[in-house]
Design an enzyme around this catalytic site. Structure first.
Site, PDB file in Angstrom:
ATOM      1  CG  PHE A   1      -1.733   0.678   1.235  1.00 20.38           C
ATOM      2  CD1 PHE A   1      -3.071   1.005   0.675  1.00 20.38           C
ATOM      3  CD2 PHE A   1      -1.830   2.184   1.875  1.00 20.38           C
ATOM      4  CE1 PHE A   1      -4.256   1.881   0.675  1.00 20.38           C
ATOM      5  CE2 PHE A   1      -2.215   3.506   1.963  1.00 20.38           C
ATOM      6  CZ  PHE A   1      -3.780   3.334   1.613  1.00 20.38           C
TER       7      PHE A   1
ATOM      8  CG  ASP B   1       0.799  -0.248  -4.711  1.00 18.99           C
ATOM      9  OD1 ASP B   1       2.120  -0.234  -4.909  1.00 18.99           O
ATOM     10  OD2 ASP B   1      -0.135  -0.786  -4.499  1.00 18.99           O
TER      11      ASP B   1
ATOM     12  CE  LYS C   1      -0.085  -7.805 -11.535  1.00 19.51           C
ATOM     13  NZ  LYS C   1       1.630  -7.982 -10.367  1.00 19.51           N
TER      14      LYS C   1
ATOM     15  CD  GLU D   1       3.580 -15.081 -10.443  1.00 24.04           C
ATOM     16  OE1 GLU D   1       3.532 -14.893 -11.852  1.00 24.04           O
ATOM     17  OE2 GLU D   1       4.055 -14.454 -10.229  1.00 24.04           O
TER      18      GLU D   1
END
Ligand SMILES: [Zn+2]
Length: 682
Positions: free
Chosen positions: A51, A54, A124, A179
């Site tokens: 957080f 970002d 994702k 991934e």
């Protein structure tokens, strides 16, 4: 002092028209972000929350836009920030750079982003990206994403992972990206099995990433990592795929080649929003950790023709859930102890509603982060749920002072110490006897012959202890307070919680001997506890506590020696331990072993008889079960045959075993399980 002008700055740094203040701030942001990215990607440690990252990243982007200046090592310039691969793995350059995607938190923008085209929407996944190259149908090379241009060769490990076929039907050259991820449940398992001396991992991504990059592939092979393919990068013979220009068709083809492919769905501008909501609904039950969604244009050629924005390819976009932040007020920071002596800071704040559940606690990870947030009592903080699941403190809106870091262990009162590793400070209790370290104590406590909480595993106990839900035995009967948090734990849900709560309720009805066994007085196991319980007779708990206060000598009891007597008084003399016991007793309905036994024994044919058991059993699951059955009916079980033995139970009545011979010598009848049941009248 002469003030610098904009022109001085341009001369000095040749970096465009930034004001002095903005320039200094940008420099600071670049440094902080690069350090955080290096720690996160290369060293598997987190020095700031996603957080926070970002937020700073967005601030830097805005400054770059408003000033028209981008510093040379700005993380916005490179795909994946200014880090490089370290460690002893060999470096390997990617034939096709692995660029990262631009991201949005605005779900309503996705339909427009598609521009009338179809797209492929997928998870994702939150792990480590690896690039796999196949030639002649064989896996040739597996390289980590690294900085997007150069990664590390990890072929030796990747061949052992799930989802990676070593041989495929397609014989040409194929490059794909996948991934490497670990399921939440496996993460908990592997983390638990790691030796005490090794650092535990904070989340599945850290652990998957560390596993991919292990030097010893044997160690890697033992850990359940799956590679989920999410992109076909290159194929030398596209005609092998029907409709090869479709990203969706490519993923389906990869699946047929034996790859595990990321869950995905073909969407149109009209369906993208509702499909996104489907993913959203599946999020709480997702066994793999995710970090949002990815939307790519289905038409590969068209997507490629759009080129890139310098950093991000225009053919795809990442969607992240908008974290709903809510303000609350810090009550205190709790330091909960774990098995290793590590004290984990948990911020406790006024309960607030986020994304539909009430939240009042959030881990603040370690001393460094806890101090950085300045969580003095009464501080105002904003709270959000990472990936809609895990409560986190986003930032401190208004601090009243420093975070409280205790000098004494909150569990045992011993002095604490701060240990520093890789620049991260953590707090430890130094007392080797700290009760918090005793997961084993709780494991014994809940076991079948003790308090018997069915289905409460050691792993769950450890999680609960780490989270601060249980410290003392009685806490197990007050789990309701943490219900909202427990149902969001990895591998837990409403159903598991309900099951656990029912098992805990059932365990409140307990025999005194089981309780005595459960509390873990040295030398007092289930048999010794039964001896003592029988001696005490009716109202055993009350009599026990009374005898202790009157300092009665327990060694008068058959089979209880001076050592056990001393142990009982050492235990009851420890105020904390004894208080834990009486507090626990307050939560329970304790029955007497004796009265229950007398009632059962009255109409059983075996009261007062002594049995020896040997050989395999058919009707009873195991020997313990048969022993319990006999004892419940007033019989006794002995380990060896003597003249006092009434029966030898052996399904192989005619065997020539030592016990059978001895029984014959002494004239002890040898009976089968069936004979025994008949004897009992059942
Ligand atoms: Zn301690």
């Amino acid at each position: 002092m002469k003030e610098m002008t904009i022109f001085d700055l341009i001369e000095e740094d040749n970096s465009g028209a930034a004001g002095e203040k903005e320039f200094a701030r940008m420099k600071e942001l670049v440094k902080t972000l690069n350090e955080a990215a290096f720690a996160y990607y290369v060293e598997d440690r987190e020095i700031m929350s996603n957080f926070e990252y970002d937020k700073l990243y967005d601030e830097l982007t805005a400054l770059e836009k408003s000033t028209g200046t981008v510093l040379p090592d700005s993380p916005t310039k490179s795909a994946g920030a200014g880090y490089r691969a370290v460690s002893k793995l060999t470096k390997s350059t990617h034939e096709y750079p692995a660029l990262s995607l631009d991201k949005t938190k605005d779900r309503y923008s996705l339909s427009g982003w598609l521009g009338g085209m179809d797209g492929v929407l997928s998870w994702k996944l939150d792990g480590l990206t690896v690039v796999l190259t196949y030639e002649h149908g064989k896996l040739e090379k597996a390289v980590t994403r690294g900085n997007g241009f150069t990664g590390e060769d990890v072929t030796h490990n990747v061949v052992h992972f799930g989802g990676v076929p070593r041989v495929i039907g397609f014989r040409g050259k194929l490059i794909i990206r996948g991934e490497a991820v670990m399921k939440y449940a496996d993460f908990a398992k592997v983390n638990r099995l790691l030796p005490e001396t090794e650092a535990k991992y904070k989340n599945p991504r850290n652990l998957a990433s560390a596993t991919v990059r292990l030097l010893d592939s044997r160690e890697a092979a033992g850990r359940p990592v799956t590679v989920c393919a999410f992109d076909l990068v290159y194929i030398d013979d596209p005609s092998a795929i029907r409709g090869s220009n479709s990203k969706n068709a490519q993923l389906e083809w990869l699946e047929k080649q034996g790859f595990t492919v990321v869950p995905h769905v073909l969407v149109t501008p009209l369906t993208v929003l509702s499909e996104l909501e489907n993913f959203e609904r599946a999020l709480p039950d997702n066994e793999f950790p995710t970090d949002g969604l990815v939307l790519i244009l289905d038409d590969e050629a068209y997507g490629r023709s759009l080129g890139s924005t310098g950093k991000f390819p225009r053919s795809g976009i990442a969607f992240k859930w908008q974290d709903e932040t809510v303000e609350s007020v810090i009550r205190h920071v709790e330091w909960s102890a774990s098995r290793t002596g590590l004290l984990n800071p948990v911020a406790v704040f006024d309960p607030v509603e986020i994304e539909g559940t009430t939240v009042s606690r959030a881990s603040v990870h370690n001393v460094s982060i806890a101090r950085g947030l300045k969580l003095g009592e009464g501080s105002r903080v904003s709270v959000y749920k990472a990936n809609l699941i895990i409560p986190q403190i986003a930032e401190t809106v208004e601090s009243t002072g420093e975070t409280y870091v205790p000098e004494k262990c909150p569990v045992c009162g011993a002095p604490t110490s701060i240990r520093e590793n890789d620049g991260i400070e953590t707090l430890y209790c130094d007392d080797p006897d700290c009760p918090a370290k005793h997961v084993g104590r709780f494991t014994h406590f809940v076991s079948r012959d003790a308090i018997n909480i069915v289905g409460l595993s050691e792993a769950t106990l450890e999680t609960f202890i780490d989270a601060g839900f249980i410290r003392r035995f009685a806490d197990l009967y007050r789990l309701e307070r943490f219900r909202d948090e427990i149902v969001t734990l990895d591998g837990f849900g409403e159903k598991s919680y309900e099951n656990l709560a029912a098992a805990v309720e059932a365990s409140r009805n307990v025999r005194f001997s089981a309780l005595l066994n459960a509390v873990g007085i040295p030398g007092i196991g289930k048999d010794m506890a039964k001896q003592i319980s029988r001696y005490l007779g009716e109202n055993a708990y009350d009599r026990f506590t009374r005898e202790i206060s009157e300092k009665i000598d327990f060694s008068v009891i058959d089979g209880v020696g001076a050592v056990i007597n001393d142990n009982i008084y050492a235990w009851s003399g420890n105020e904390e331990k004894y208080a834990e016991f009486t507090e626990l007793a307050g939560e329970l309905n304790i029955s007497d072993d004796v009265s229950a036994m007398q009632a059962a024994a009255a109409d059983s044919g075996i009261a007062g008889k002594t049995f020896v058991i040997t050989g395999g059993l058919n009707g009873f699951e195991n020997r313990d079960q048969l022993v319990a059955f006999i004892e419940a009916r007033g019989g006794k079980v002995s380990g060896s045959i003597s003249s006092k033995t009434d029966y030898l139970i052996n399904n192989d009545v005619n065997s020539g075993s030592g016990k059978n011979k001895k029984a014959k010598e002494l004239g002890v009848p040898i009976i089968s399980e069936a004979d025994f049941m008949a004897l009992c009248g059942e």
